[in-house]
Design a protein around this motif. Structure first.
Motif, PDB file in Angstrom:
ATOM      1  N   VAL A   1     122.819   4.028 147.860  1.00  0.00           N
ATOM      2  CA  VAL A   1     122.057   5.168 148.365  1.00  0.00           C
ATOM      3  C   VAL A   1     122.027   5.154 149.887  1.00  0.00           C
ATOM      4  CG1 VAL A   1     119.732   6.144 148.534  1.00  0.00           C
ATOM      5  CG2 VAL A   1     120.689   5.558 146.299  1.00  0.00           C
ATOM      6  N   LEU A   2     121.783   3.989 150.476  1.00  0.00           N
ATOM      7  CA  LEU A   2     121.804   3.906 151.937  1.00  0.00           C
ATOM      8  C   LEU A   2     123.156   4.364 152.478  1.00  0.00           C
ATOM      9  CD1 LEU A   2     119.896   0.559 152.575  1.00  0.00           C
ATOM     10  CD2 LEU A   2     119.198   2.842 153.346  1.00  0.00           C
ATOM     11  N   ALA A   3     124.247   3.923 151.843  1.00  0.00           N
ATOM     12  CA  ALA A   3     125.580   4.319 152.291  1.00  0.00           C
ATOM     13  C   ALA A   3     125.765   5.832 152.182  1.00  0.00           C
ATOM     14  CB  ALA A   3     126.655   3.589 151.482  1.00  0.00           C
ATOM     15  N   ALA A   4     125.273   6.417 151.092  1.00  0.00           N
ATOM     16  CA  ALA A   4     125.391   7.869 150.927  1.00  0.00           C
ATOM     17  C   ALA A   4     124.596   8.615 151.997  1.00  0.00           C
ATOM     18  CB  ALA A   4     124.910   8.269 149.530  1.00  0.00           C
ATOM     19  N   LEU A   5     123.523   7.990 152.491  1.00  0.00           N
ATOM     20  CA  LEU A   5     122.713   8.589 153.556  1.00  0.00           C
ATOM     21  C   LEU A   5     123.263   8.275 154.945  1.00  0.00           C
ATOM     22  CD1 LEU A   5     119.135   7.832 152.157  1.00  0.00           C
ATOM     23  CD2 LEU A   5     120.360  10.021 152.109  1.00  0.00           C
TER      24      LEU A   5
ATOM     25  N   GLU B   1     111.641  14.652 160.074  1.00  0.00           N
ATOM     26  CA  GLU B   1     112.296  14.609 158.765  1.00  0.00           C
ATOM     27  C   GLU B   1     113.156  13.354 158.686  1.00  0.00           C
ATOM     28  OE1 GLU B   1     113.465  17.816 156.727  1.00  0.00           O
ATOM     29  OE2 GLU B   1     112.019  19.170 157.631  1.00  0.00           O
ATOM     30  N   TRP B   2     113.056  12.678 157.556  1.00  0.00           N
ATOM     31  CA  TRP B   2     113.808  11.443 157.355  1.00  0.00           C
ATOM     32  C   TRP B   2     114.792  11.611 156.197  1.00  0.00           C
ATOM     33  CZ3 TRP B   2     108.850   7.978 156.937  1.00  0.00           C
ATOM     34  CH2 TRP B   2     108.239   7.889 158.193  1.00  0.00           C
ATOM     35  N   PRO B   3     115.950  10.925 156.267  1.00  0.00           N
ATOM     36  CA  PRO B   3     116.858  10.919 155.109  1.00  0.00           C
ATOM     37  C   PRO B   3     116.145  10.274 153.916  1.00  0.00           C
ATOM     38  CG  PRO B   3     117.943  10.050 157.069  1.00  0.00           C
ATOM     39  CD  PRO B   3     116.489  10.188 157.397  1.00  0.00           C
ATOM     40  N   THR B   4     116.212  10.904 152.751  1.00  0.00           N
ATOM     41  CA  THR B   4     115.497  10.401 151.583  1.00  0.00           C
ATOM     42  C   THR B   4     116.352  10.508 150.323  1.00  0.00           C
ATOM     43  OG1 THR B   4     114.517  12.545 151.084  1.00  0.00           O
ATOM     44  CG2 THR B   4     113.248  11.078 152.504  1.00  0.00           C
ATOM     45  N   PHE B   5     115.954   9.727 149.331  1.00  0.00           N
ATOM     46  CA  PHE B   5     116.568   9.777 148.004  1.00  0.00           C
ATOM     47  C   PHE B   5     115.482   9.427 147.000  1.00  0.00           C
ATOM     48  CE2 PHE B   5     118.588   7.933 144.295  1.00  0.00           C
ATOM     49  CZ  PHE B   5     119.566   8.873 144.011  1.00  0.00           C
ATOM     50  N   ARG B   6     115.559  10.020 145.812  1.00  0.00           N
ATOM     51  CA  ARG B   6     114.564   9.760 144.766  1.00  0.00           C
ATOM     52  C   ARG B   6     115.276   9.403 143.469  1.00  0.00           C
ATOM     53  NH1 ARG B   6     109.481  13.257 142.791  1.00  0.00           N
ATOM     54  NH2 ARG B   6     109.747  12.916 140.578  1.00  0.00           N
ATOM     55  N   TRP B   7     114.893   8.272 142.888  1.00  0.00           N
ATOM     56  CA  TRP B   7     115.340   7.917 141.549  1.00  0.00           C
ATOM     57  C   TRP B   7     114.330   8.523 140.591  1.00  0.00           C
ATOM     58  CZ3 TRP B   7     115.923   4.226 145.435  1.00  0.00           C
ATOM     59  CH2 TRP B   7     117.196   3.693 145.584  1.00  0.00           C
ATOM     60  N   ASP B   8     114.757   9.326 139.657  1.00  0.00           N
ATOM     61  CA  ASP B   8     113.838   9.966 138.718  1.00  0.00           C
ATOM     62  C   ASP B   8     113.520   9.048 137.547  1.00  0.00           C
ATOM     63  OD1 ASP B   8     113.301  12.385 140.034  1.00  0.00           O
ATOM     64  OD2 ASP B   8     115.274  13.146 139.455  1.00  0.00           O
ATOM     65  N   ARG B   9     112.995   7.880 137.891  1.00  0.00           N
ATOM     66  CA  ARG B   9     112.570   6.922 136.864  1.00  0.00           C
ATOM     67  C   ARG B   9     111.490   6.032 137.478  1.00  0.00           C
ATOM     68  NH1 ARG B   9     117.846   3.748 138.289  1.00  0.00           N
ATOM     69  NH2 ARG B   9     116.958   1.839 139.173  1.00  0.00           N
ATOM     70  N   PRO B  10     110.524   5.635 136.691  1.00  0.00           N
ATOM     71  CA  PRO B  10     109.510   4.727 137.214  1.00  0.00           C
ATOM     72  C   PRO B  10     109.972   3.264 137.178  1.00  0.00           C
ATOM     73  CG  PRO B  10     108.917   5.435 135.016  1.00  0.00           C
ATOM     74  CD  PRO B  10     110.161   6.188 135.398  1.00  0.00           C
TER      75      PRO B  10
END
Length: 84
Positions: free
Chosen positions: A40-44, A19-28
């Motif tokens: 985001v990296l800092a939050a992870l 399992e890896w730390p992940t984040f998703r932006w809900d926009r294309p």
């Protein structure tokens, strides 16, 4: 970080882990800015290593079909942030 035309996903590859730390932006689009990526990296719990720059590459889902959707991939070397 990657996108196949849908939402952007940022993940920290941890070798040997399932399992890896992940984040998703809900926009294309637009592509997440460097400032957004750093946040985001800092939050992870990670940060780019000093002097690291993002590099971009592309791949396709079906290598035998040049009309296959493109997968854009960006990467940067990161390190875990250690609180003093």
């Amino acid at each position: 970080m990657s996108s196949d035309g849908g939402p952007w996903r940022l993940y920290v590859v941890l070798y040997g882990e399932t399992e890896w730390p992940t984040f998703r932006w809900d926009r294309p689009g637009p592509v997440p800015t460097p400032k957004e990526r750093r946040a985001v990296l800092a939050a992870l719990g990670y940060e780019p290593v000093p002097g690291a720059v993002w590099s971009w590459s592309e791949d396709i889902r079906d290598v035998d079909d040049d009309g296959s959707p493109v997968l854009l991939i960006a990467d940067v070397t990161v390190r875990e942030v250690v609180e003093a």
